[in-house]
Write an enzyme that holds these catalytic residues in place. Structure first.
Site, PDB file in Angstrom:
ATOM      1  N   ASP A   1      -6.412  -0.710  -1.342  1.00  0.00           N
ATOM      2  CA  ASP A   1      -7.707   0.315  -1.622  1.00  0.00           C
ATOM      3  C   ASP A   1      -8.770  -0.159  -0.772  1.00  0.00           C
ATOM      4  OD1 ASP A   1      -6.272   1.887  -3.445  1.00  0.00           O
ATOM      5  OD2 ASP A   1      -7.191   0.717  -5.006  1.00  0.00           O
TER       6      ASP A   1
HETATM    7  N1  URA Z   1      -3.057  -1.521  -6.821  1.00  0.00           N
HETATM    8  C1  URA Z   1      -4.309  -0.937  -6.758  1.00  0.00           C
HETATM    9  O1  URA Z   1      -4.936  -0.488  -7.665  1.00  0.00           O
HETATM   10  N2  URA Z   1      -4.889  -1.143  -5.604  1.00  0.00           N
HETATM   11  C2  URA Z   1      -4.439  -1.605  -4.511  1.00  0.00           C
HETATM   12  O2  URA Z   1      -5.337  -1.759  -3.610  1.00  0.00           O
HETATM   13  C3  URA Z   1      -3.487  -2.189  -4.467  1.00  0.00           C
HETATM   14  C4  URA Z   1      -2.691  -2.192  -5.579  1.00  0.00           C
END
Ligand code: URA
Length: 250
Positions: free
Chosen positions: A114
Site C-alpha cells: 500500500d
Molecule cells: N497488507 C496490507 O494491508 N497492506 C500492505 O501493504 C501489505 C499487506
C-alpha cells in the site's frame, strides 16, 4: 553465477549488452561507446562491435558501475507516500525511485505494498518469477510488522492464527468473506504485531487486524521469502539481488 545470468553464455557485442541492460535504443548505446563513456574491466572500449561474454560482466557507463544481469531482480526499501502502480493516482510511483535503465527494462513490483506501507519491495523484469513469487501455490512467506492502535490481546493473536473472515471492502451487499490465516503471529510488544502470511490479498494485514477488532496504524515489511531487508539499505534506496535463490532460500 545466478540463474539470472546463465542464459546469455555466448559472447555479445558491447552495444547489444548495453541495449539489453536498458541504456536506450541501439543508436544511443552505440553513441555512448563512440563517445568514450563505456569501460569494461576498467579499460575504455570505443568499438560497439567488440564482443564480451556477458556472464559475470561488470562494465562502467559514464563512471557508474553496472553488473550484467540477463534478468533484473532488485530490492527497494519502499518509503511511505509512494504507490506501487505504474500509473499512480495520488502519489509518485515507486518506479520513480529507480534509475531509468531499470524502468527501460520494464521492471515491475512483485506484488504490491500500500501507499503508506514501508519496507522490502522486490522488482523484476522476469514475468515467470513474478508469477512464481506471487502465486498462492508457492506459499512464499512474507513477514509484516503492524503497529496497532489498541493493545494486542492473546485472543486476537490466536484468532489470527486460527483464521479470520475477510469481508470484501468494495462489496455492495454483505456476504460471507474468505477465511484467511496467518502462518505465524506474535505480539512483539503491547501494540506491535509480527505476522507471517503466505498470500497477498488486497489490504490483507489491515483487513485481518480489523477482523479481530484492532486497527493498523503503520505497516512495515521486513522480509519477503528468505530475503530480509538489509539494515544498511536506506529508505528510498535500491540494490541488486544477485539471484532469485536468495528469495527462495536455496
Ligand atoms: N497488507 C496490507 O494491508 N497492506 C500492505 O501493504 C501489505 C499487506
Amino acid at each position: 553465477m545466478s540463474a539470472h545470468v546463465a542464459r546469455s553464455a555466448k559472447p555479445l557485442r558491447l552495444s547489444q549488452i548495453l541495449f539489453s541492460q536498458g541504456f536506450g535504443t541501439r543508436r544511443l548505446c552505440e553513441g555512448l561507446i563512440y563517445n568514450g563513456l563505456v569501460r569494461v574491466a576498467g579499460e575504455l572500449v570505443e568499438d560497439p562491435d567488440a564482443e564480451f561474454l556477458p556472464t559475470g560482466l561488470v562494465f562502467e557507463v559514464d563512471g557508474k558501475t553496472w553488473p550484467f544481469y540477463d534478468k533484473a531482480l532488485v530490492m527497494l526499501h519502499k518509503p511511505a507516500g509512494y504507490e506501487c502502480s505504474q500509473k499512480p493516482k495520488h502519489h509518485p510511483s515507486v518506479m520513480s525511485l529507480l534509475p531509468p535503465q531499470l524502468r527501460e527494462r520494464g521492471v515491475q513490483p512483485i506484488g504490491r505494498l500500500d501507499e503508506d506501507t514501508t519496507g522490502l519491495l522486490l522488482l523484476t523484469d522476469d514475468g515467470t518469477l513474478i508469477h512464481q513469487l506471487t502465486s498462492p501455490k508457492h506459499h512464499v512467506p512474507k513477514i509484516y510488522e503492524a503497529r496497532c492502535k489498541h493493545a494486542l490481546t492473546p485472543a486476537m493473536v490466536q484468532q489470527l492464527l486460527d483464521g479470520v473472515e475477510l469481508h470484501e471492502p468494495e462489496a455492495k451487499f454483505s456476504r460471507p468473506g474468505e477465511i484467511t490465516q496467518a502462518l505465524a503471529a506474535e505480539a512483539v510488544d503491547e501494540t506491535l504485531l509480527r505476522l507471517t502470511l503466505s498470500e497477498g490479498k488486497y489490504h490483507q494485514v489491515k483487513r485481518m487486524v480489523a477482523a479481530v477488532g484492532n486497527r493498523v496504524e503503520a505497516l512495515h515489511r521486513p522480509q519477503f521469502g528468505a530475503l530480509a531487508l538489509p539494515a544498511d539499505l536506506p529508505v528510498g534506496e535500491w540494490r541488486w539481488v544477485a539471484s532469485p535463490a536468495e528469495v527462495w532460500g536455496q
